[in-house]
Design a protein around this motif. Sequence first.
Motif, PDB file in Angstrom:
ATOM      1  N   UNK A 556      -4.424   8.402  29.215  1.00 47.25           N
ATOM      2  CA  UNK A 556      -4.067   7.024  28.868  1.00 47.25           C
ATOM      3  C   UNK A 556      -4.316   6.144  30.087  1.00 47.25           C
ATOM      4  N   UNK A 557      -5.169   5.128  29.910  1.00 49.81           N
ATOM      5  CA  UNK A 557      -5.490   4.207  31.004  1.00 49.81           C
ATOM      6  C   UNK A 557      -5.365   2.775  30.483  1.00 49.81           C
ATOM      7  N   UNK A 558      -4.345   2.065  30.961  1.00 51.11           N
ATOM      8  CA  UNK A 558      -4.122   0.660  30.604  1.00 51.11           C
ATOM      9  C   UNK A 558      -4.166  -0.217  31.857  1.00 51.11           C
ATOM     10  N   UNK A 559      -4.787   0.249  32.909  1.00 53.83           N
ATOM     11  CA  UNK A 559      -4.769  -0.445  34.201  1.00 53.83           C
ATOM     12  C   UNK A 559      -5.576  -1.737  34.159  1.00 53.83           C
ATOM     13  N   UNK A 560      -5.292  -2.603  35.147  1.00 50.25           N
ATOM     14  CA  UNK A 560      -6.007  -3.867  35.349  1.00 50.25           C
ATOM     15  C   UNK A 560      -5.975  -4.746  34.098  1.00 50.25           C
ATOM     16  N   UNK A 561      -4.779  -4.957  33.603  1.00 51.44           N
ATOM     17  CA  UNK A 561      -4.527  -5.881  32.509  1.00 51.44           C
ATOM     18  C   UNK A 561      -3.333  -6.758  32.915  1.00 51.44           C
ATOM     19  N   UNK A 581      -1.445   3.148  34.882  1.00 51.21           N
ATOM     20  CA  UNK A 581      -0.879   1.853  34.492  1.00 51.21           C
ATOM     21  C   UNK A 581      -0.959   0.872  35.657  1.00 51.21           C
ATOM     22  N   UNK A 582      -1.823   1.160  36.618  1.00 46.18           N
ATOM     23  CA  UNK A 582      -1.910   0.343  37.833  1.00 46.18           C
ATOM     24  C   UNK A 582      -2.370  -1.077  37.526  1.00 46.18           C
ATOM     25  N   UNK A 583      -2.054  -1.979  38.473  1.00 48.83           N
ATOM     26  CA  UNK A 583      -2.524  -3.367  38.442  1.00 48.83           C
ATOM     27  C   UNK A 583      -2.124  -4.077  37.159  1.00 48.83           C
ATOM     28  N   UNK A 584      -0.841  -4.037  36.852  1.00 49.26           N
ATOM     29  CA  UNK A 584      -0.256  -4.830  35.777  1.00 49.26           C
ATOM     30  C   UNK A 584       0.971  -5.553  36.346  1.00 49.26           C
ATOM     31  N   UNK A 585       1.866  -5.998  35.473  1.00 46.18           N
ATOM     32  CA  UNK A 585       3.080  -6.693  35.925  1.00 46.18           C
ATOM     33  C   UNK A 585       4.324  -6.004  35.372  1.00 46.18           C
ATOM     34  N   UNK A 586       4.267  -4.673  35.397  1.00 47.16           N
ATOM     35  CA  UNK A 586       5.355  -3.875  34.842  1.00 47.16           C
ATOM     36  C   UNK A 586       6.558  -3.871  35.775  1.00 47.16           C
ATOM     37  N   UNK A 587       7.722  -3.704  35.191  1.00 47.00           N
ATOM     38  CA  UNK A 587       8.963  -3.720  35.970  1.00 47.00           C
ATOM     39  C   UNK A 587       9.862  -2.573  35.549  1.00 47.00           C
ATOM     40  N   UNK A 588      10.928  -2.353  36.347  1.00 46.09           N
ATOM     41  CA  UNK A 588      11.922  -1.345  36.020  1.00 46.09           C
ATOM     42  C   UNK A 588      11.555   0.031  36.555  1.00 46.09           C
ATOM     43  N   UNK A 589      12.385   0.970  36.236  1.00 42.18           N
ATOM     44  CA  UNK A 589      12.189   2.337  36.702  1.00 42.18           C
ATOM     45  C   UNK A 589      11.209   3.069  35.796  1.00 42.18           C
ATOM     46  N   UNK A 590      10.318   3.855  36.415  1.00 39.45           N
ATOM     47  CA  UNK A 590       9.381   4.626  35.608  1.00 39.45           C
ATOM     48  C   UNK A 590      10.127   5.772  34.944  1.00 39.45           C
ATOM     49  N   UNK A 591       9.674   6.229  33.771  1.00 37.89           N
ATOM     50  CA  UNK A 591      10.337   7.367  33.125  1.00 37.89           C
ATOM     51  C   UNK A 591      10.412   8.567  34.066  1.00 37.89           C
ATOM     52  N   UNK A 592      11.502   9.272  34.010  1.00 34.66           N
ATOM     53  CA  UNK A 592      11.742  10.381  34.951  1.00 34.66           C
ATOM     54  C   UNK A 592      10.674  11.460  34.845  1.00 34.66           C
TER      55      UNK A 592
END
Length: 1017
Positions: A556-561, A581-592
């Motif tokens: 799964x690659x959703x990077x640079x969006x 999931x790099x280079x986005x504006x995601x927040x919070x803790x990543x799933x363990x």
Amino acid sequence: MTKIPPPPSHILFTFLLLTLPFHVKTQNNTTLNQEQAILLTLKQQWSNPASLSHWTPSSDHCTWPEITCTATSSVTKLELINKTIAEIPPSICRLENLTHIDLQWNEITGIFPTALYNCTNLEYLDLSYNYFTGKLPDDINLLSPHLRFLNLGVNNFTGDIPKSIGSLSSLVTLQLYTNLFNGSFPPEIGDLANLEELNFNYIPFAPQSIPSSFTRLKKLRNLWMTATNLIGELPDGIENMSALESVDLSENNLSGTIPDGFFLLKNLTILFLYKNRFSGSIPKRVEALNLQILDLSDNTLNGTIPDDFGKLTNLTGLALYFNQLSGKVPISLGRLPKLVNIGIFNNNLSGELPPDFGRYSMLERFQVSSNQFTGEVPKYLCANKVFTGLIVFQNKLTGELPNSLGDCSSLEVVRAYDNKFSGKIPDGLWTSTNLTTLMLSNNSFSGELPNELGSRLSLLELTNNQFSGPIPTGVSSWNGLTVFRASNNLLSGVIPQELTAPPLLTTVLLDGNRFSGHLPSAIVSWKLLTTLNLSRNQLSGEIPASFGLLPDLLYLDLSENGFFGQIPLELGNLRLSSLNLSSNRLTGRIPSEFENGAFNRSFLNNLGLCSNIPSVGLSNCRIKTTKSNKLSSQFIAVVSSIAAVAFLAAFLYTIYVCRSYRNKKKVSDSTWKLTSFQRLNFTEANILSRLTDDNLIGSGGSGRVYRVPINRSGEYAAVKKIWDNVKFDQKLEKEFISEVSILGTIRHSNIVKLLCCISGENTKLLVYEYMENHSLDRWLHGKKRQLSISSGSVRHMVLDWPKRLHIAIGAAHGLCYMHHHCSPSIIHRDVKSSNILLDSDFNAKIADFGLARILIKKGEPNTISVVAGSFGYMAPEYAQTRRVSEKIDVYSFGVVLLELITGREAHSGDENSSLADWAWRHVQQGKPIIDALDEDIKEPTYFEDINTVLKLGFICTSKFPSSRPAMTDVLQILLRCSQRLPLADKTNRNEYDAAPLLLNSNSKRSFESDDGSLSPV
């Protein structure tokens, strides 16, 4: 006593005339009774096989179908094919007028039967397809001087071919193919002045050149010496062998130039010289105008294609691929009236392609890939409406694809990637009825995607072009599509909900486009999806939690969006091998589940993300409150004191444990190393502590297998413990290295996942995904074949035909991937029902790669030192010559197909018989097919498809590798059977490998080149 005078002469003559018929009849009856008695004795010596039950004293032996007699009832021909005969009694030669013995396809063992020397009138002897061993006798010339036909093919003879065979001066046909002769063949064969056919195919002779004496065989029509370890240059004088019609010297190590003499033979129709080491140019002068098939591929030939090839008006197939040919293709080649297939790929050819290809002949395949061709694709390729394959990739071709391709309903494969094409795709090409593969990547094509695709199109590759506009809503009707690659185009708009509808999609690559907006919130049918790449677009919104419901998703690659919000916890349910999931504006803790080193580059450039695991490379998620800056020094002191005491206690305890450990007998490894190949949610401690007898589920020659719980949610892993002793077993060491090197690198939904390996000093563990329904072997042959544990409870279940077909398709997918999509290819070498594992939905996965072999590169030996595998599944050429190719897996898979249909095991408990032999005999004896079927699938609804798969099993288990199809062809046939199932019986189908075109039944070999293109002959 009165002397009686003699009767007059006329009375004596009359008496003799009247009594002569009586004497003749008496003599005939005596002959009839004697020869019938001999035959009945033979029957008794053969243990009265059921197939000869009609041999009875009450019937005339000349009426028995296996017997041919003269007008005076004397036996001349004995034809006992596939009658389970196990010996040749010496009494057979008491049939004094016997000229013809045919005992092929039986079970005769032992050395060559010299008792046949007493059959003094013998003209025809066929002992092929038996189990003879040892050397041919040096005095084999004592066979009948009248012998014209001798066939000893497909046995186990070894040593040299004796020189005396050259004294059988009446021989017309000599066939010794597929034996184990490991010595030499004699030059004296050149003394067989009447010889018309010589077949030495697939014999592992010691390296030897063809003697010059062979050129004296003036009557020889067929010379077949495929894969016989020939070396050196061909002798001069081949042009003197004027009767030659068919020559096959392929798959050897012949060198030097191709003799001019071959192209001067006016009767020559077939010339196979492929896979040798011929160099230099192709002879320019061509007088062999009857040539129909010419294959010089896979050599190091240079120079140009001779202009005289344009004179070969009978030529149907031309294969020159994998050489170093240069220059232009003669224009006259495109005008040959009978040309069906041409393969000239992987050369240095240049210039424009002749414009008339397909205009004057029934052209089917046009394969010119990997050259330097310029200009346009010939426009008449489909002029005669039988064209099936356009393979032109990796050239410098320009312009548009011919409009005629849009009206070519026979077309199945188009591979035109890596060129300089431009313009729009012909409208009809998108919806072509039989098109399965359309590969157009790395060109400058433009236009919009179509609303409809052909129903059979499964592979669509459009990467690196200039396609624009939105994905049409009609994409929901692309039901046959499994792979959709359209990276790096100008596509725009939103990702429509309709894109999630095609049920067979396994791969979707739309990265590097101009898509915007939110992703579909619900996934409709992507149950088979393994790869999704939407990176480098302008997508936004939150990542849908429904992505966590994709059971097979691995990449799964959703990077640079512009995605924002938190990462859905549901993604943690996936067994991802790769996440970006790099280079986005995601927040919070990543799933363990992603808080480990395997994903330390999956979340870069998301300033709002955090983790409590430093190795991930994100900021710490500790909640900072206003009180955190006002901790009292007293609290810190208390905490420090407690920590110091705890440290001291731990230190003292550690010293105690270490001393105790050194004083104990060592029972397990002191150090363990875990190497992961997938994302893990367990440690080596979870595995090691549960290798108990309670969790043991199987054992074999390579170790034990355990079912180990790996977390509290009820997931399990299968752990193979390779060994547990101080002295390493070299065989097991090789199997372990093979298993890890192969399964650790390949990924396919029909190949069992190797999660990790754990190595200790004396023990090695392989940890796999657990397959709930165990092996196919258990379902077909195990005592508990009707127990299903997929739901955690036991219930009655049998394998009906739809399930069996689904299993066959899954296993075929896995083998196709190994043979045709891995580079280099992988041969399993031990395909069998116990190595086909089944998950909870009966999806099949190939397992146990301990014997697997990476296919050798060109020029390297393709044999192995030790034959390993399972009786009943082992291809004859593998057992006899140790030659390794994909076709040994095809043979084994054919046996699995026969198992699925008959329910019988691959072996019958008799070391000299197998399921394949039994099935052949069943059919050849004319018995009803239904009698061979497993009771669980005797439903008339499926008989047509079962019969098709049975025939496929026979083809796959052919004794000759060249007669077996490629796995891609096998998969196509199985998928077509699946498509005919009633809708309620259809099961999910996995990735449809980019299969080549099915070959004509009279093709010599299955041609699919290393580059994936189709070869022609």
